[in-house]
Design an enzyme around this catalytic site. Structure first.
Site, short mmCIF file in Angstrom:
data_model
loop_
_atom_site.label_atom_id
_atom_site.label_comp_id
_atom_site.label_asym_id
_atom_site.label_seq_id
_atom_site.Cartn_x
_atom_site.Cartn_y
_atom_site.Cartn_z
N GLU A 7 -51.12 -48.10 3.26
CA GLU A 7 -50.58 -47.80 2.15
C GLU A 7 -50.88 -48.13 0.80
O GLU A 7 -50.37 -49.09 0.33
CB GLU A 7 -48.98 -47.64 2.12
CG GLU A 7 -48.25 -46.86 1.15
CD GLU A 7 -46.67 -47.52 0.82
OE1 GLU A 7 -45.84 -46.42 0.66
OE2 GLU A 7 -46.57 -48.52 0.59
N GLU A 50 -36.67 -51.07 2.23
CA GLU A 50 -37.89 -51.68 1.69
C GLU A 50 -37.63 -52.35 0.43
O GLU A 50 -37.23 -51.77 -0.47
CB GLU A 50 -38.85 -50.58 1.56
CG GLU A 50 -40.27 -50.95 1.08
CD GLU A 50 -41.22 -50.00 0.71
OE1 GLU A 50 -42.56 -50.35 0.76
OE2 GLU A 50 -40.80 -48.74 0.50
#
Length: 262
Positions: free
Chosen positions: A243, A148
């Protein structure tokens, strides 16, 4: 579109083990967590309590982070630190063991910050080995490891989707894929729509939050509905992670508003 709730950020006021049930009560059947323990290798009783909390809530644990070190102190992963390779390997075994019990699809491996005392090439070589190890371990249970780009920490070297994909190319594992978080990309100046177009075949997971602010969709300027439509059109059929930091009285209300994906 199937959504999964990141319980590490969406329910900040609840005890950690109460959060899967809160997600289920809100109508979701899937959750994900950052590494939920204080230690990289927690005791069996801690692991069992976590697994029980997820299973009893009737939800699937779609995603789990590997240990990221001391995140409140600014750490963002340990896998590029040669001195912590053994710790990371031990953590991978624990995380994948949890995932095998709970049906986990993806394991997020944060790369780790650059450290001035280490040669960047040594850090990258260490990261490549550890990412290959994590990908192989995930593949054994039919899952993938994820990499990520992250914002907010200058020392974290992966800022854009291109940065992360360059590492995927180095490692060369089909079981290591891009975690595309539209918030982090946007904050770092990377165009999420362009990243989806360039790297649609490398995306293993998608996370959303609006920017600026990292709140729920509709609280910032990102065209979340359009980005989700793009990622689906590009061939992504996995869950989309919520998120974000709730900033309104109804943090899931955007799901039913006109024009919102559902």
């Amino acid at each position: 579109m199937r959504y999964t709730v990141n319980c590490s950020i969406v329910f900040p006021d609840l005890p950690l083990l109460d959060r899967p049930a809160a997600a289920a009560a809100a109508g979701f059947d899937a959750v994900e967590f950052w590494w939920p323990f204080a230690d990289s290798v927690p005791g069996d009783h801690e692991v069992d309590a976590f697994v029980t909390a997820v299973a009893d809530a009737g939800v699937t644990l779609t995603g789990l982070n590997f240990t990221a070190g001391d995140m409140p102190a600014g750490e963002r992963g340990i896998l590029s630190d040669p001195a912590r390779a053994g710790e990371f390997a031990d953590n991978v075994a624990v995380a994948v063991g949890i995932g095998e019990r709970l049906g986990t699809l993806g394991f997020n491996a944060l790369y780790g910050n650059r450290r001035d005392v280490l040669d960047p090439r040594v850090q990258d070589e260490t990261a490549d080995r550890n990412l290959a190890l994590a990908a192989d371990a995930a593949a054994r249970i039919g899952a993938v490891a994820l990499l990520e780009p992250v914002s907010g920490v200058d020392a974290y070297p992966l800022k854009t989707a291109d940065d992360a994909v360059a590492v995927l190319d180095r490692v060369g594992s089909p079981h290591l894929r891009l975690l595309l978080d539209v918030y982090h990309l946007a904050v770092n100046g990377d165009d999420p729509a362009a990243a989806i177009e360039r790297h649609s075949d490398r995306i293993g997971h998608v996370q959303i939050a609006d920017a600026p602010g990292r709140g729920e969709p509709g609280t910032g300027d990102l065209p979340i509905a359009d980005l989700l439509a793009r990622v689906v059109a590009a061939g992504y059929h996995g869950p989309v992670s919520l998120e974000y930091k709730p900033v309104t009285a109804d943090p899931f209300g955007w799901l039913t508003r006109e024009g919102a994906p559902a």
